[in-house]
Design an enzyme around this catalytic site. Sequence first.
Site, mmCIF file in Angstrom:
data_model
loop_
_atom_site.group_PDB
_atom_site.id
_atom_site.type_symbol
_atom_site.label_atom_id
_atom_site.label_comp_id
_atom_site.label_asym_id
_atom_site.label_seq_id
_atom_site.Cartn_x
_atom_site.Cartn_y
_atom_site.Cartn_z
ATOM 1 N N CYS A 335 0.804 -1.238 0.000
ATOM 2 C CA CYS A 335 0.000 0.000 0.000
ATOM 3 C C CYS A 335 0.835 1.286 0.000
ATOM 4 C CB CYS A 335 -0.987 0.031 1.152
ATOM 5 S SG CYS A 335 -1.239 -1.510 2.004
ATOM 6 N N ARG A 364 6.864 -11.049 5.412
ATOM 7 C CA ARG A 364 6.323 -10.897 6.766
ATOM 8 C C ARG A 364 6.970 -11.914 7.676
ATOM 9 N NH1 ARG A 364 -0.069 -9.988 5.302
ATOM 10 N NH2 ARG A 364 0.309 -8.229 3.913
ATOM 11 N N GLN A 382 1.424 -10.782 -3.558
ATOM 12 C CA GLN A 382 0.003 -10.439 -3.570
ATOM 13 C C GLN A 382 -0.376 -9.861 -4.925
ATOM 14 O OE1 GLN A 382 0.082 -7.631 -0.238
ATOM 15 N NE2 GLN A 382 -1.336 -8.985 0.819
ATOM 16 N N ASP A 384 -2.080 -7.268 -5.721
ATOM 17 C CA ASP A 384 -2.521 -6.213 -4.819
ATOM 18 C C ASP A 384 -2.852 -4.964 -5.615
ATOM 19 O OD1 ASP A 384 -3.043 -5.137 -2.407
ATOM 20 O OD2 ASP A 384 -0.964 -5.057 -1.703
ATOM 21 N N HIS A 386 -4.749 -0.916 -5.239
ATOM 22 C CA HIS A 386 -5.335 0.112 -4.389
ATOM 23 C C HIS A 386 -6.109 1.066 -5.257
ATOM 24 C CE1 HIS A 386 -2.210 -1.686 -1.929
ATOM 25 N NE2 HIS A 386 -3.045 -1.446 -0.941
ATOM 26 N N LYS A 470 -14.805 -4.481 5.562
ATOM 27 C CA LYS A 470 -14.254 -5.247 4.443
ATOM 28 C C LYS A 470 -15.166 -6.403 4.072
ATOM 29 C CE LYS A 470 -11.682 -8.478 7.304
ATOM 30 N NZ LYS A 470 -10.552 -9.351 7.466
ATOM 31 N N HIS A 516 -8.282 -1.209 -0.484
ATOM 32 C CA HIS A 516 -7.249 -2.224 -0.753
ATOM 33 C C HIS A 516 -7.987 -3.442 -1.271
ATOM 34 C CE1 HIS A 516 -4.486 -0.585 2.534
ATOM 35 N NE2 HIS A 516 -5.643 -0.148 2.943
#
Length: 644
Positions: A335, A364, A382, A384, A386, A470, A516
């Site tokens: 992000c 992570r 990911q 991913d 945004h 979410k 996200h």
Amino acid sequence: MSELHITLPDGSIKTVPSGTTPLDVAREISQRLADDALVARVNGDFWDLTRALESDAKLEILSPRNPEALEVYRHSTAHLLAAAVLELFPGTKLGIGPPIENGFYYDFLRDTPFSPEDLEKIEKKMWEIQARDLPYKRNYMEKQEGLKLYADQPMKCELIEERAGAVFSEYTLGPHFIDFCRGPHVPSTKKIKAFKLLSVAGAYWKGNEKNQQLQRIYGTAWFNKKEQDEYLAKLEEAKKRDHRKLGQELDLFSVQDLAGPGLIFFHPKGGRVRKIIEDWMRDQYLKRGYSLVYTPHVMRADLWRVSGHLSHYVENMFAGMELDDAEYRLKPMNCPGHILIYKDRQRSYRELPVRLGELGTVYRYERSGTMHGLMRVRGFTQDDAHIFCTPDQIEGEVVSCLEFAIDVLKAFGFEQYEAELSTWDGGASGKYDGAAELWTRAENALKSATDKLGLKVTVMPDEAAFYGPKIDMKLLDALGRKWQLSTVQFDWNLPEKFQLEYVAEDGKKHRPLMVHRALYGSVERFFGILVEHYAGAFPVWLAPVQTVVMPITDRQLEYAKSVHEKLEAAGFRSQLDDRKEKVNMKIRDAQMQKIPYMLVCGDREAEAGTVSVRHRKHADMGVKSVDQFIADLQSLVDLRVFNE
Ligand SMILES: [Zn+2]
Ligand SMILES: [Zn+2]
């Protein structure tokens, strides 16, 4: 004598003398119900059938027709396990024994490890105790008295010290077994009809690795043998499909000791599948109005300070790296990188929504020993994106995110899925950020998006992140197992932290909303789910090797080679098996590798320009000309057929 008013599920009210138990009430309704009953629910809480009702209440009697009763049933089986262990191995110290999904466990402290033979003995003893038809009897004990009674069970004493009031409840099973426990339980051991011990594993007392290590015995328990057999068969099937096992057998990926746990190596075959998964996603990004971006894997700690990760996410991050100019951190999320791109210049309402997507690899920290194949790792990619948008655009964006998520599932052959909507608590606790108006707007957008798409959705109140509601999408795989996949998450925290803006129609600067969203979730994990869903037999369009060409003898080697080359030239993933092995052996090996099509070339085929087609599932499919086979294969691939 006082009377109690008991409301039954059908709304009728029974007046009974105080001291009446749920079992008494059940008997009054019907002997059958009393015989079947396992546990009661009093004002929504589980309650022993033989425990006197204390006040006016709503009462339900639960039997094997109520899956909710499984929790109590399985916990009761855990007591049975502990009682059996103490009979066989006196002096064993008891930890805790809760119900879990599909079963139960109990933790034991004993110097000698339990062997598989021990488990068999214990299970036999459990059946012995079951046959004694012992009641699960609830007692009350004064705390100080209790601590003396449990003197030889130090872990129970620790729990009593921590949890018990002046008087606590405990349950006995026969004359020798007591367990400090809130209950409730089924009335007697005879009620337990089907259970099986499955495995033993190490577990730390209270889950803390600084404490002593215990032996955790896992078991499964069901209302009847049939249900248990079905579950055990499914478990057996799941073992066969385990992506770690198939990953090795099919040479798809590995984890390397020298490199460290939770870090995945995709081998050539896994790499081919992954490329298809990733290409599909990148193409979809571009088709659906996303921009494709790339952001660095390491960035200055300052960035993570602004984003807040260094204060609330730091325990999930890899430690810092001190370079000559500053401290750097591996990214745990994409992000902030996307935010920096958004923020790089002034934005006008006319270019919103801005959708920035990346297949971004994040790192992570997971504790050593907690990693699991592709499912729990320290580095993963990911898909991913945004989305930065105006309040008016929220709903449209959410609808297209969810449509996109459903298309992902369909594209890879998943027919069944459901959604969970995590909402806030209405502001009651004060733990959630953002104005009530924002929450209402976002939650309504999520709700009406699921309505529009006819998505089955479960609302999870008070489960939202502090910065926004979410939706999680879960798929059901071939074995009916649920996997968490896509997430669409609102966030009004990061736009605030990074002071994001756009110039609106009114010429003033406004803060954009941010969403996200990750649809595969993690590419590694999604790959693992696919391996298990297809049991390694990927549909032909996704298979790492689609065809293997096999000459029967060296005489047809040249011809087989030309077929193989023709397939490769047509864009197929083909292999030539030119080993000096019998063709049956070649077929067997190709079956083991789950290669969809085997093309056998003998003299007749070589002469006629044909191949003898064999399918991994349908076996012999007859002789086809090479051109015909290629045309047929092409249409299966184009249509992305799942069950050819
Ligand atoms: Zn208990
Ligand atoms: Zn994000």
